[in-house]
Design a protein around this motif. Structure first.
Motif, short mmCIF file in Angstrom:
data_model
loop_
_atom_site.label_atom_id
_atom_site.label_comp_id
_atom_site.label_asym_id
_atom_site.label_seq_id
_atom_site.Cartn_x
_atom_site.Cartn_y
_atom_site.Cartn_z
N TYR A 26 0.68 -1.44 0.08
CA TYR A 26 -0.09 0.18 0.11
C TYR A 26 0.83 1.45 -0.40
O TYR A 26 0.30 2.04 -0.71
CB TYR A 26 -0.71 0.18 1.18
CG TYR A 26 -0.39 0.02 1.93
CD1 TYR A 26 0.06 1.17 2.99
CD2 TYR A 26 -0.17 -1.27 2.95
CE1 TYR A 26 0.36 1.45 4.66
CE2 TYR A 26 0.32 -1.20 4.14
CZ TYR A 26 0.67 0.16 5.13
OH TYR A 26 1.00 0.23 6.51
N TRP A 27 2.16 1.33 0.60
CA TRP A 27 3.02 2.78 0.72
C TRP A 27 3.71 2.89 -1.02
O TRP A 27 3.99 3.90 -0.41
CB TRP A 27 4.05 2.37 1.65
CG TRP A 27 5.03 1.24 2.22
CD1 TRP A 27 5.88 1.01 1.36
CD2 TRP A 27 4.90 -0.31 2.43
NE1 TRP A 27 6.82 0.40 1.27
CE2 TRP A 27 5.46 -1.08 2.04
CE3 TRP A 27 3.78 -0.69 3.03
CZ2 TRP A 27 6.15 -2.26 2.55
CZ3 TRP A 27 3.86 -1.90 4.00
CH2 TRP A 27 5.29 -2.41 3.53
N ILE A 69 6.74 6.55 18.84
CA ILE A 69 6.40 6.76 16.75
C ILE A 69 6.69 5.02 16.37
O ILE A 69 6.73 5.14 15.56
CB ILE A 69 7.30 7.66 15.92
CG1 ILE A 69 8.66 7.22 16.82
CG2 ILE A 69 6.77 9.38 16.78
CD1 ILE A 69 9.85 8.50 15.85
N ASP A 70 7.35 4.32 17.81
CA ASP A 70 8.26 2.50 16.08
C ASP A 70 6.39 2.03 16.94
O ASP A 70 5.68 2.76 17.03
CB ASP A 70 9.31 2.41 17.80
CG ASP A 70 8.82 2.22 19.23
OD1 ASP A 70 7.77 2.88 19.45
OD2 ASP A 70 9.59 1.37 19.52
N MET A 101 -0.06 2.28 11.38
CA MET A 101 1.46 2.56 12.00
C MET A 101 2.31 3.84 13.55
O MET A 101 0.14 4.74 13.24
CB MET A 101 2.58 2.82 10.94
CG MET A 101 2.85 2.07 10.42
SD MET A 101 3.44 0.00 11.41
CE MET A 101 3.26 -1.01 9.92
N PHE A 102 2.25 3.82 13.53
CA PHE A 102 2.35 5.08 15.30
C PHE A 102 2.72 6.45 14.75
O PHE A 102 2.90 7.20 15.40
CB PHE A 102 2.63 4.35 16.83
CG PHE A 102 2.48 3.02 16.92
CD1 PHE A 102 1.51 3.38 18.34
CD2 PHE A 102 2.42 1.47 16.52
CE1 PHE A 102 0.52 1.98 18.70
CE2 PHE A 102 1.35 0.92 17.21
CZ PHE A 102 0.89 0.69 17.79
N GLY A 103 3.90 6.35 14.06
CA GLY A 103 4.74 7.34 13.53
C GLY A 103 4.13 8.09 12.52
O GLY A 103 3.15 8.24 12.48
N GLY A 104 5.02 8.29 12.06
CA GLY A 104 4.82 10.21 10.66
C GLY A 104 5.17 9.07 9.52
O GLY A 104 4.88 8.09 9.25
N PRO A 157 6.76 2.96 5.82
CA PRO A 157 6.34 2.79 7.53
C PRO A 157 6.77 1.26 7.94
O PRO A 157 6.43 1.17 9.17
CB PRO A 157 5.11 2.96 7.23
CG PRO A 157 4.60 2.59 5.87
CD PRO A 157 5.15 2.76 5.48
N MET A 158 7.06 0.13 6.95
CA MET A 158 7.09 -1.07 7.96
C MET A 158 8.61 -1.47 8.43
O MET A 158 9.09 -1.74 8.80
CB MET A 158 6.69 -2.38 6.41
CG MET A 158 5.04 -2.75 6.07
SD MET A 158 4.70 -3.02 7.56
CE MET A 158 2.68 -3.23 6.81
#
Length: 385
Positions: free
Chosen positions: A252-253, A311-312, A276-279, A284-285
């Motif tokens: 997807y990214w 964010i991790d 995910m948790f970050g920016g 993002p993986m």
């Protein structure tokens, strides 16, 4: 302060990150006490790996030391296991979705309330620094009043990496129930409750082929729609487009499209991956992003650093927040009420496509309280002891 003891039911792939994070990140408030699975060999494997007890489901539910049951079973078993746990006097935190049917989810919340117990549910990614920063930017009126949101998840399916992906293509699975909770939960946290939905969905292929290294080439039936196009109208009058797809040939990214964009009267925010948790990150993986992108007026996009921690990969933070809420009689954030509202939105999307009509959402929910550093909260409370 005595930690809250947690019993895990369901020892599949997802159990690893939950157990690891509770033991390494949130041990100040929670403890993995034991684990169970319908296959005892799986429970024994996890028990040995993480130095916890391997138990039967019955033993875990009867053990007086266990305060929370972490329900990591397959979606179609969520309601049954959560119900048994509540009837055994245990608080419950479930993987998403809360249940497959809204009626079952509503029953679970009523049962928890009747017995004075907590019930919570993933996803908890909205507690990470990425979405919490976006929430603050919206509260600070950085882009003015939000008007429209575009959410896209175009991807290959989980048969590309999952060892046993069949259950993800059965009732309670598909991109809508597997990935949809991340996107809908994020939007509900940012905009509030949904008023109504309208949708088109389709099943693209009747069979799927495993492309991962294990069981490569094996085929299995697909029983759920793998493309979803939906419109959501929120009670604050924001309109959102939600498109979810598992029929692509890329992750997807790799679509290079923003996963969530918010358009306001005075600007635009590109939101990080809600899974995910970050920016924002190119992958993002593999990389935790540390920013969001904001455009004011007709200007260029600017980078805004994240203002909050975690964010991790912090899966289990919602469970830790529940443990904290139990210990100090507070409200949890990844709540059953939020999960039930999201579940009704998801089932409403399917119903809308089937019946060719708008679906009004009946179950309301309040936006979760802002989230700061969990450890700071714990430290402050611990000093009072």
């Amino acid at each position: 302060m005595e930690t809250v003891k947690i019993g895990v039911i369901g020892c599949g792939m997802i159990s690893n990150i939950y157990i690891t994070n509770i033991q390494r990140k949130f041990s100040m408030i929670a403890e993995i006490y034991g684990c169970a699975d319908k296959r005892m060999d799986r429970a024994q494997l996890q028990a040995k790996k993480y130095q916890i007890k391997a138990m039967t489901v019955g033993e875990l539910l009867k053990d007086q030391k266990v305060e929370i049951i972490l329900n990591l079973t397959i979606p179609t078993a969520h309601a049954e296991i959560s119900r048994k746990a509540l009837l055994s006097g245990k608080n419950v935190y479930s993987e998403k979705p809360l249940a497959v049917r809204v009626e079952d989810g509503r029953e679970l919340l009523l049962l928890a309330k009747k017995r004075g117990l907590y019930i919570g549910c993933a996803p908890d990614t909205f507690l990470g620094g990425g979405l919490q920063t976006v929430k603050k930017l919206l509260n600070d009126n950085l882009i003015g009043k939000p008007i429209f949101c575009n959410a896209l998840m175009l991807s290959r399916g989980p048969e590309s990496f999952h060892h046993h992906p069949e259950f993800l293509y059965q009732k309670g699975g598909g991109p809508l129930f597997d990935m949809g909770p991340y996107y809908v939960t994020a939007m509900v946290v940012l905009f509030g409750a949904v008023r109504r939905v309208a949708s088109f969905t389709k099943l693209t292929h009747n069979t799927r082929t495993i492309t991962g290294s294990i069981r490569h080439g094996e085929q299995f039936p697909c029983e759920v729609d793998t493309h979803v196009s939906s419109l959501l109208e929120f009670k604050n009058n924001v309109i959102a487009n939600l498109t979810l797809n598992w029929d692509m040939n890329f992750s997807y990214w790799e679509s290079k499209l923003p996963l969530i964009e918010i358009f306001g009267e005075e600007g635009q925010i590109i939101v990080p991956d809600p899974n995910m948790f970050g920016g924002i990150s190119l992958n993002p993986m593999k990389q935790n992003g540390d920013k969001v992108l904001v455009r004011k007026g007709s200007g260029k996009f600017e980078e805004y650093p994240l203002e909050f921690g975690y964010i991790d990969n912090s899966r289990g933070i919602g469970l830790a927040d529940m443990a904290y809420a139990i210990r100090y009689a507070k409200k949890q954030r990844a709540s059953g009420e939020l999960a039930l509202h999201v579940l009704e939105v998801l089932t409403g999307i399917l119903e809308s496509s089937k019946d060719n009509r708008f679906i009004e959402i009946q179950n309301d929910c309040k936006t979760p309280a802002p989230f700061d550093i969990l450890g700071t909260e714990f430290a402050q409370e611990s000093q009072k002891q």
